[in-house]
Scaffold this motif. Structure first.
Motif, PDB file in Angstrom:
ATOM      1  N   GLN A  34      10.144   5.092  -3.158  1.00  0.00           N
ATOM      2  CA  GLN A  34      10.170   6.365  -2.433  1.00  0.00           C
ATOM      3  C   GLN A  34      10.511   7.511  -3.373  1.00  0.00           C
ATOM      4  OE1 GLN A  34      12.577   6.376   1.097  1.00  0.00           O
ATOM      5  NE2 GLN A  34      11.783   8.337   1.776  1.00  0.00           N
ATOM      6  N   SER A  35      11.474   7.286  -4.259  1.00  0.00           N
ATOM      7  CA  SER A  35      11.845   8.317  -5.226  1.00  0.00           C
ATOM      8  C   SER A  35      10.678   8.625  -6.164  1.00  0.00           C
ATOM      9  CB  SER A  35      13.059   7.853  -6.036  1.00  0.00           C
ATOM     10  OG  SER A  35      13.387   8.802  -7.034  1.00  0.00           O
ATOM     11  N   TYR A  36       9.989   7.587  -6.607  1.00  0.00           N
ATOM     12  CA  TYR A  36       8.839   7.771  -7.492  1.00  0.00           C
ATOM     13  C   TYR A  36       7.756   8.579  -6.782  1.00  0.00           C
ATOM     14  CZ  TYR A  36       4.971   6.608 -10.624  1.00  0.00           C
ATOM     15  OH  TYR A  36       3.914   6.679 -11.500  1.00  0.00           O
ATOM     16  N   THR A  51      -5.950   8.167  -0.367  1.00  0.00           N
ATOM     17  CA  THR A  51      -4.752   7.405   0.004  1.00  0.00           C
ATOM     18  C   THR A  51      -3.546   8.302   0.215  1.00  0.00           C
ATOM     19  OG1 THR A  51      -5.525   5.484  -1.259  1.00  0.00           O
ATOM     20  CG2 THR A  51      -3.176   5.559  -0.714  1.00  0.00           C
ATOM     21  N   PHE A  52      -3.307   9.223  -0.704  1.00  0.00           N
ATOM     22  CA  PHE A  52      -2.042   9.951  -0.719  1.00  0.00           C
ATOM     23  C   PHE A  52      -2.117  11.392  -0.216  1.00  0.00           C
ATOM     24  CE2 PHE A  52      -1.625   6.783  -4.241  1.00  0.00           C
ATOM     25  CZ  PHE A  52      -0.683   5.986  -3.608  1.00  0.00           C
ATOM     26  N   LEU A  53      -3.308  11.968  -0.131  1.00  0.00           N
ATOM     27  CA  LEU A  53      -3.429  13.369   0.291  1.00  0.00           C
ATOM     28  C   LEU A  53      -3.858  13.448   1.749  1.00  0.00           C
ATOM     29  CD1 LEU A  53      -3.295  16.329  -0.639  1.00  0.00           C
ATOM     30  CD2 LEU A  53      -5.739  16.167  -1.168  1.00  0.00           C
ATOM     31  N   GLN A  54      -3.045  14.135   2.551  1.00  0.00           N
ATOM     32  CA  GLN A  54      -3.345  14.291   3.973  1.00  0.00           C
ATOM     33  C   GLN A  54      -4.168  15.551   4.224  1.00  0.00           C
ATOM     34  OE1 GLN A  54       0.042  14.789   6.814  1.00  0.00           O
ATOM     35  NE2 GLN A  54      -0.629  12.793   7.584  1.00  0.00           N
ATOM     36  N   GLU A  55      -3.727  16.670   3.643  1.00  0.00           N
ATOM     37  CA  GLU A  55      -4.460  17.924   3.765  1.00  0.00           C
ATOM     38  C   GLU A  55      -4.367  18.679   2.441  1.00  0.00           C
ATOM     39  OE1 GLU A  55      -3.298  20.357   7.027  1.00  0.00           O
ATOM     40  OE2 GLU A  55      -3.312  18.715   8.483  1.00  0.00           O
ATOM     41  N   SER A  56      -5.496  19.211   1.997  1.00  0.00           N
ATOM     42  CA  SER A  56      -5.504  19.986   0.755  1.00  0.00           C
ATOM     43  C   SER A  56      -4.811  21.329   0.952  1.00  0.00           C
ATOM     44  CB  SER A  56      -6.937  20.225   0.286  1.00  0.00           C
ATOM     45  OG  SER A  56      -7.583  19.004   0.021  1.00  0.00           O
ATOM     46  N   PRO A 145      -0.141  21.747  -0.166  1.00  0.00           N
ATOM     47  CA  PRO A 145      -0.817  20.521   0.258  1.00  0.00           C
ATOM     48  C   PRO A 145       0.116  19.674   1.126  1.00  0.00           C
ATOM     49  CG  PRO A 145      -0.834  20.764  -2.144  1.00  0.00           C
ATOM     50  CD  PRO A 145       0.062  21.803  -1.615  1.00  0.00           C
ATOM     51  N   LYS A 146      -0.470  18.887   2.003  1.00  0.00           N
ATOM     52  CA  LYS A 146       0.310  17.958   2.810  1.00  0.00           C
ATOM     53  C   LYS A 146      -0.010  16.541   2.352  1.00  0.00           C
ATOM     54  CE  LYS A 146       0.612  20.874   6.938  1.00  0.00           C
ATOM     55  NZ  LYS A 146       0.311  20.978   8.391  1.00  0.00           N
ATOM     56  N   TYR A 147       1.048  15.834   1.985  1.00  0.00           N
ATOM     57  CA  TYR A 147       0.863  14.484   1.479  1.00  0.00           C
ATOM     58  C   TYR A 147       1.192  13.456   2.562  1.00  0.00           C
ATOM     59  CZ  TYR A 147       0.960  17.044  -2.909  1.00  0.00           C
ATOM     60  OH  TYR A 147       0.702  17.939  -3.912  1.00  0.00           O
ATOM     61  N   ALA A 148       0.641  12.272   2.399  1.00  0.00           N
ATOM     62  CA  ALA A 148       0.887  11.203   3.353  1.00  0.00           C
ATOM     63  C   ALA A 148       2.376  10.872   3.388  1.00  0.00           C
ATOM     64  CB  ALA A 148       0.084   9.963   2.961  1.00  0.00           C
ATOM     65  N   ASP A 149       2.876  10.547   4.565  1.00  0.00           N
ATOM     66  CA  ASP A 149       4.261  10.131   4.705  1.00  0.00           C
ATOM     67  C   ASP A 149       4.486   8.823   3.947  1.00  0.00           C
ATOM     68  OD1 ASP A 149       6.358   8.394   6.505  1.00  0.00           O
ATOM     69  OD2 ASP A 149       6.900  10.509   6.428  1.00  0.00           O
ATOM     70  N   TYR A 150       5.604   8.741   3.253  1.00  0.00           N
ATOM     71  CA  TYR A 150       5.866   7.561   2.419  1.00  0.00           C
ATOM     72  C   TYR A 150       5.768   6.269   3.209  1.00  0.00           C
ATOM     73  CZ  TYR A 150       8.383   3.937  -0.061  1.00  0.00           C
ATOM     74  OH  TYR A 150       8.727   2.741  -0.627  1.00  0.00           O
ATOM     75  N   GLN A 151       6.297   6.255   4.419  1.00  0.00           N
ATOM     76  CA  GLN A 151       6.296   5.024   5.209  1.00  0.00           C
ATOM     77  C   GLN A 151       4.883   4.534   5.506  1.00  0.00           C
ATOM     78  OE1 GLN A 151       8.907   3.173   5.824  1.00  0.00           O
ATOM     79  NE2 GLN A 151      10.269   4.645   4.853  1.00  0.00           N
ATOM     80  N   ASN A 152       3.931   5.451   5.524  1.00  0.00           N
ATOM     81  CA  ASN A 152       2.547   5.072   5.818  1.00  0.00           C
ATOM     82  C   ASN A 152       1.787   4.584   4.585  1.00  0.00           C
ATOM     83  OD1 ASN A 152       2.906   5.814   8.508  1.00  0.00           O
ATOM     84  ND2 ASN A 152       2.225   7.916   8.139  1.00  0.00           N
ATOM     85  N   VAL A 153       2.326   4.858   3.401  1.00  0.00           N
ATOM     86  CA  VAL A 153       1.630   4.459   2.162  1.00  0.00           C
ATOM     87  C   VAL A 153       2.548   3.666   1.236  1.00  0.00           C
ATOM     88  CG1 VAL A 153      -0.037   6.360   2.222  1.00  0.00           C
ATOM     89  CG2 VAL A 153       2.181   6.710   1.109  1.00  0.00           C
ATOM     90  N   LYS A 154       3.592   3.102   1.811  1.00  0.00           N
ATOM     91  CA  LYS A 154       4.598   2.411   1.001  1.00  0.00           C
ATOM     92  C   LYS A 154       3.986   1.319   0.121  1.00  0.00           C
ATOM     93  CE  LYS A 154       7.596   0.007   3.315  1.00  0.00           C
ATOM     94  NZ  LYS A 154       8.795  -0.329   4.125  1.00  0.00           N
ATOM     95  N   SER A 155       3.134   0.489   0.692  1.00  0.00           N
ATOM     96  CA  SER A 155       2.544  -0.597  -0.091  1.00  0.00           C
ATOM     97  C   SER A 155       1.626  -0.050  -1.176  1.00  0.00           C
ATOM     98  CB  SER A 155       1.782  -1.558   0.819  1.00  0.00           C
ATOM     99  OG  SER A 155       0.706  -0.899   1.459  1.00  0.00           O
ATOM    100  N   ALA A 156       0.906   1.044  -0.878  1.00  0.00           N
ATOM    101  CA  ALA A 156       0.018   1.648  -1.868  1.00  0.00           C
ATOM    102  C   ALA A 156       0.818   2.257  -3.020  1.00  0.00           C
ATOM    103  CB  ALA A 156      -0.855   2.713  -1.215  1.00  0.00           C
ATOM    104  N   VAL A 157       1.979   2.840  -2.713  1.00  0.00           N
ATOM    105  CA  VAL A 157       2.846   3.401  -3.752  1.00  0.00           C
ATOM    106  C   VAL A 157       3.323   2.293  -4.683  1.00  0.00           C
ATOM    107  CG1 VAL A 157       5.046   4.546  -4.222  1.00  0.00           C
ATOM    108  CG2 VAL A 157       3.598   5.351  -2.350  1.00  0.00           C
ATOM    109  N   LYS A 158       3.741   1.182  -4.093  1.00  0.00           N
ATOM    110  CA  LYS A 158       4.227   0.062  -4.910  1.00  0.00           C
ATOM    111  C   LYS A 158       3.107  -0.518  -5.764  1.00  0.00           C
ATOM    112  CE  LYS A 158       8.186  -1.306  -2.110  1.00  0.00           C
ATOM    113  NZ  LYS A 158       8.864  -2.416  -1.405  1.00  0.00           N
TER     114      LYS A 158
END
Length: 208
Positions: A34-36, A51-56, A145-158
């Motif tokens: 999450q910190s990363y 994956t990570f960008l919700q709105e430009s 920009p609006k980025y995806a919530d960490y909880q929704n992309v946690k596995s992708a971040v890892k």
């Protein structure tokens, strides 16, 4: 004997790669991920926007198409004293006003020169009114920009972190083994392994 030696080296390399991947998986905690993500999501979104960008991001703006450049200058002068909509109304151009919640490089409803002018205004103090040919533009505020919530992309971040760390750790280990045993690296095979491992891990997470 040479064939057996090669097979042993290949098997040892595969075992090392798998063990390294599993160890790195264990080393990445949720808090670290999450910190990363919070510190690197802008660059991550550039490489993997789907994956990570919700709105430009971009610039909130309004645009009026005047009859000619001279009229555009007059509308702009009046807009600086009030606002663009009021100025457009005074010149009977209310129907020509276009409002945009965000203007960026993906905006299709404006010509490239108008879009570029608005994007440049992002770096200036807003609101601001300018003319672009026979167009009058009023940029009102910068839109982050609006980025995806960490909880929704946690596995992708890892997975993203894992692939970064795997390349680094594998490179360091291979350098160590090369100096000690004369090991040679097949970079193409390494890249295929990293991609495959990341894909396998994503599939496993999806199944969960």
């Amino acid at each position: 004997r040479m064939l057996m030696d090669q097979m042993e080296k290949t098997l040892a390399s595969q075992v090392f790669q798998s063990n390294l991947y599993e160890q790195l998986q264990k080393d990445i905690s949720d808090s670290q991920a999450q910190s990363y993500y919070e510190n690197n999501k802008a660059s991550m979104a550039m490489s993997q926007p789907d994956t990570f960008l919700q709105e430009s991001g971009g610039v909130k703006a309004s645009v009026v198409k005047a009859d000619n450049q001279e009229q555009a200058k007059k509308i702009a002068e009046q807009a600086r004293e009030s606002n663009l909509k009021q100025a457009a109304r005074d010149f009977e151009k209310s129907d020509a006003v276009q409002d945009f919640d965000v203007v960026n490089n993906q905006t299709k409803a404006l010509s490239q020169d108008v879009t570029s002018a608005i994007m440049k205004m992002e770096q200036e103090n807003l609101p601001k009114v300018e003319t672009v040919g026979s167009h009058v533009v009023q940029a009102t505020e910068k839109v982050e920009p609006k980025y995806a919530d960490y909880q929704n992309v946690k596995s992708a971040v890892k997975d993203y972190m894992l692939n970064q760390e795997l390349q680094k750790a594998y490179g360091e280990k291979i350098q160590e083994l090369r100096e000690k045993y004369g090991v040679q690296t097949n970079q193409e095979a390494l890249n295929m392994f990293v991609t495959q491992q990341g894909g396998d891990e994503t599939d496993n997470n999806d199944q969960e």
